[in-house]
Design an enzyme around this catalytic site. Structure first.
Site, PDB file in Angstrom:
ATOM      1  N   TYR A 175      12.412   8.503   5.648  1.00 15.99           N
ATOM      2  CA  TYR A 175      13.231   7.983   4.535  1.00 15.99           C
ATOM      3  C   TYR A 175      13.207   8.884   3.303  1.00 15.99           C
ATOM      4  O   TYR A 175      13.648   8.463   2.240  1.00 15.99           O
ATOM      5  CB  TYR A 175      12.721   6.608   4.078  1.00 15.99           C
ATOM      6  CG  TYR A 175      12.455   5.613   5.167  1.00 15.99           C
ATOM      7  CD1 TYR A 175      13.479   5.132   5.975  1.00 15.99           C
ATOM      8  CD2 TYR A 175      11.167   5.128   5.373  1.00 15.99           C
ATOM      9  CE1 TYR A 175      13.221   4.204   6.959  1.00 15.99           C
ATOM     10  CE2 TYR A 175      10.912   4.191   6.362  1.00 15.99           C
ATOM     11  CZ  TYR A 175      11.938   3.737   7.161  1.00 15.99           C
ATOM     12  OH  TYR A 175      11.675   2.819   8.126  1.00 15.99           O
TER      13      TYR A 175
ATOM     14  N   GLU B 129      10.052 -14.184   3.304  1.00 18.96           N
ATOM     15  CA  GLU B 129       9.459 -13.327   4.348  1.00 18.96           C
ATOM     16  C   GLU B 129       8.999 -11.982   3.765  1.00 18.96           C
ATOM     17  O   GLU B 129       9.349 -10.924   4.293  1.00 18.96           O
ATOM     18  CB  GLU B 129      10.510 -13.058   5.443  1.00 18.96           C
ATOM     19  CG  GLU B 129      11.082 -14.296   6.093  1.00 18.96           C
ATOM     20  CD  GLU B 129      12.291 -13.981   6.988  1.00 18.96           C
ATOM     21  OE1 GLU B 129      12.719 -12.805   7.045  1.00 18.96           O
ATOM     22  OE2 GLU B 129      12.796 -14.913   7.623  1.00 18.96           O
ATOM     23  N   PRO B 130       8.210 -11.994   2.706  1.00 22.86           N
ATOM     24  CA  PRO B 130       7.817 -10.706   2.124  1.00 22.86           C
ATOM     25  C   PRO B 130       6.841  -9.954   3.017  1.00 22.86           C
ATOM     26  O   PRO B 130       5.912 -10.537   3.574  1.00 22.86           O
ATOM     27  CB  PRO B 130       7.117 -11.105   0.812  1.00 22.86           C
ATOM     28  CG  PRO B 130       6.600 -12.483   1.065  1.00 22.86           C
ATOM     29  CD  PRO B 130       7.583 -13.135   2.008  1.00 22.86           C
ATOM     30  N   GLY B 131       7.061  -8.661   3.140  1.00 25.88           N
ATOM     31  CA  GLY B 131       6.144  -7.811   3.887  1.00 25.88           C
ATOM     32  C   GLY B 131       5.496  -6.819   2.947  1.00 25.88           C
ATOM     33  O   GLY B 131       4.374  -6.984   2.477  1.00 25.88           O
ATOM     34  N   ARG B 132       6.274  -5.773   2.604  1.00 25.73           N
ATOM     35  CA  ARG B 132       5.782  -4.674   1.781  1.00 25.73           C
ATOM     36  C   ARG B 132       5.072  -5.146   0.502  1.00 25.73           C
ATOM     37  O   ARG B 132       4.021  -4.635   0.154  1.00 25.73           O
ATOM     38  CB  ARG B 132       6.971  -3.794   1.390  1.00 25.73           C
ATOM     39  CG  ARG B 132       6.600  -2.528   0.656  1.00 25.73           C
ATOM     40  CD  ARG B 132       7.850  -1.839   0.073  1.00 25.73           C
ATOM     41  NE  ARG B 132       8.985  -1.876   0.936  1.00 25.73           N
ATOM     42  CZ  ARG B 132       9.366  -0.896   1.758  1.00 25.73           C
ATOM     43  NH1 ARG B 132       8.682   0.213   1.793  1.00 25.73           N
ATOM     44  NH2 ARG B 132      10.447  -1.030   2.509  1.00 25.73           N
TER      45      ARG B 132
ATOM     46  N   GLY C  74      11.832  -8.307   1.134  1.00 31.67           N
ATOM     47  CA  GLY C  74      12.554  -7.217   0.484  1.00 31.67           C
ATOM     48  C   GLY C  74      12.129  -6.837  -0.905  1.00 31.67           C
ATOM     49  O   GLY C  74      12.567  -5.806  -1.422  1.00 31.67           O
TER      50      GLY C  74
ATOM     51  N   CYS D  39       3.924  19.875  15.130  1.00 30.14           N
ATOM     52  CA  CYS D  39       4.887  20.968  15.317  1.00 30.14           C
ATOM     53  C   CYS D  39       6.311  20.505  15.033  1.00 30.14           C
ATOM     54  O   CYS D  39       7.146  20.412  15.933  1.00 30.14           O
ATOM     55  CB  CYS D  39       4.762  21.502  16.733  1.00 30.14           C
ATOM     56  SG  CYS D  39       3.074  21.971  17.074  1.00 30.14           S
ATOM     57  N   GLU D  40       6.572  20.168  13.801  1.00 34.45           N
ATOM     58  CA  GLU D  40       7.908  19.756  13.351  1.00 34.45           C
ATOM     59  C   GLU D  40       7.998  20.141  11.877  1.00 34.45           C
ATOM     60  O   GLU D  40       7.057  19.858  11.117  1.00 34.45           O
ATOM     61  CB  GLU D  40       8.064  18.228  13.379  1.00 34.45           C
ATOM     62  CG  GLU D  40       7.883  17.564  14.696  1.00 34.45           C
ATOM     63  CD  GLU D  40       9.200  17.178  15.360  1.00 34.45           C
ATOM     64  OE1 GLU D  40      10.267  17.389  14.758  1.00 34.45           O
ATOM     65  OE2 GLU D  40       9.136  16.672  16.475  1.00 34.45           O
TER      66      GLU D  40
END
Ligand code: LLP
Length: 424
Positions: A322, A279-282, A242, A350-351
């Site tokens: 986000y 548990e770091p990811g980012r 986190g 196409c959005e």
């Protein structure tokens, strides 16, 4: 640019370490993911220094970036892995990771995934509900095994981040409410296939303040102390991941400041013997990658100027999902003048939600290559083939060298697994 020190302009061209991004775009085409090996090492060192001499294990939250080259690099540096599926376990094993350093998180573990993880010998299952605990006990005991578990508790603290990536509040689907945890631990002691080893929490992602961690820690310390009084002894405490990164001008948590306080509080509570699992990811990969994209068209309307590029929301979903901000750096910047316009950088999908950045003042020409910054985490791993767009290649730069660590998908591969119906 302060966001990503391993990506710097040199002689007017943005480089990854010593490699020109213009050259990489020419050689491999765009869109293209480019990672820096040195940036992975820098981020790892931040944790290693903060945890030096402490009983600890850093399990890379690999949902952020699960390329085998990234996993094998972290594995060599001593990392374990936080996995959430059988697929992620298979990637760890394929990358030469140590299953004994794997923690298995996630609210929906299936029996086959539990079996695979038991066979591999993972360090711990982070159990998120009572029914999961029962299923795990059954799966383990029918194979004459005991599964090592932590309960993932939900400490009901506000991580003060985007609601989609906040996970430690009562209303989230994650974990077991902390008040209910003692009863579930008691239940766990009576199950034949379970061995209790720890407690776990993960309160959210892109957190930029220390206080939510410390609030969660205090609640966990109380729980651990109460369990101890009942004779339930834990070996480790997992505080999840986190820690945020700088996308623009965020203030950041310093791992060393946070973890010094964590160890201090554990020591004061008589829990200095516990292993700290993270548990770091980012924070290990986010600023170690960019997404290169080429400007196709500039389009002007009364209300807006659009730079239509060849990357899209299928390659980088974070802005549309986000409202996330990613830096945009022209690889060969042109001087900004009073006539320079502000552009929305959008893709060909196409959005209306297909945008990568909004209102950026950039001097652009068709054919210019842009680097979308901070694309090392939750970028490729959240990509799709929407609009039948093959996924980009991934490149790992290492000093003056670069390696293709995932080839660009081919058009044919998009429908490789499909068949048309028989004629009759
Ligand atoms: N552990 C668990 C149990 C998690 O659920 C997560 C992330 C992590 C560790 C790693 O968290 P990190 O250190 O990366 O913040 N797709 C979103 C982020 C979703 C995070 C989900 N869980 C984004 O692009 O911002």
């Amino acid at each position: 640019m302060t966001v990503a020190p391993r990506f710097q302009h040199r002689n007017g061209t943005l480089h990854a370490e010593d490699v020109s991004l213009t050259d990489l775009a020419k050689e491999h085409g765009t869109p293209l993911y480019v990672y820096s090996r040195a940036a992975l090492h820098d981020a790892w060192e931040g944790y290693a220094r903060a945890l030096q001499g402490r009983k600890s294990l850093v399990c890379f939250g690999m949902k952020a970036n699960s390329n085998l080259a990234v996993l094998s690099e972290f594995s060599r540096l001593g990392a374990g892995f936080d996995i959430v599926s059988g697929g992620e376990l298979a990637r760890v094993l394929a990358a030469g990771g140590d299953p004994g350093k794997v923690v298995f998180s996630g609210v929906g573990k299936q029996a086959w995934e539990m079996q695979a993880a038991l066979d591999a010998g993972v360090k711990c299952f982070n159990v998120e509900s009572e029914p999961e605990l029962e299923r795990l006990s059954e799966v383990a005991s029918t194979r004459g095994r005991r599964a090592r578990i932590s309960l993932r508790v939900n400490p009901d603290v506000d991580a003060r981040t985007h609601p989609y990536i906040s996970t430690g509040l009562k209303e989230n689907k994650f974990g077991i409410p902390i008040e209910a945890a003692p009863e579930v631990y008691r239940r766990a002691t009576r199950l034949p296939g379970i061995e209790i080893v720890g407690v776990d929490c993960h309160i959210g992602s892109q957190i930029t303040e220390e206080s939510p961690y410390l609030d969660a820690l205090d609640k966990l310390i109380l729980l651990i102390t109460n369990l101890k009084a009942e004779g339930i002894e834990l070996q480790h405490l997992d505080l999840g991941g986190g820690i945020g990164i700088r996308y623009t001008d965020e203030t950041l948590i310093e791992p060393v400041t946070l973890f010094n306080q964590v160890f201090e509080r554990l020591k004061n509570a008589g829990l200095g013997h516990l292993e700290l699992v993270l548990e770091p990811g980012r924070s290990l990969v986010g600023n170690a990658g960019v997404l290169l994209t080429e400007v196709q068209y500039l389009k002007h309307s009364d209300a807006k100027n659009f730079a239509i590029v060849d990357a899209a929301m299928n390659d980088l979903l974070r802005p549309t999902l986000y409202d996330a901000w990613h830096g945009v750096e022209p690889v060969v910047p042109r001087p900004v003048t009073s006539a320079t316009l502000s552009y929305d950088v959008v893709g060909p999908i196409c959005e209306s939600g297909d945008w990568l950045a909004k209102d950026r003042r950039l001097e652009l020409h068709p054919g210019d290559v842009l680097a979308i910054m901070s694309a090392g985490a939750y970028a490729f791993t959240m990509s799709s083939q929407y609009n039948s767009r093959p996924r980009p290649a991934e490149i790992m730069v290492d000093g003056t060298r670069s390696h293709v660590v995932r080839q660009r998908e081919t058009i044919e591969s998009l429908f490789d697994l499909e068949t048309v119906l028989p004629q009759t």
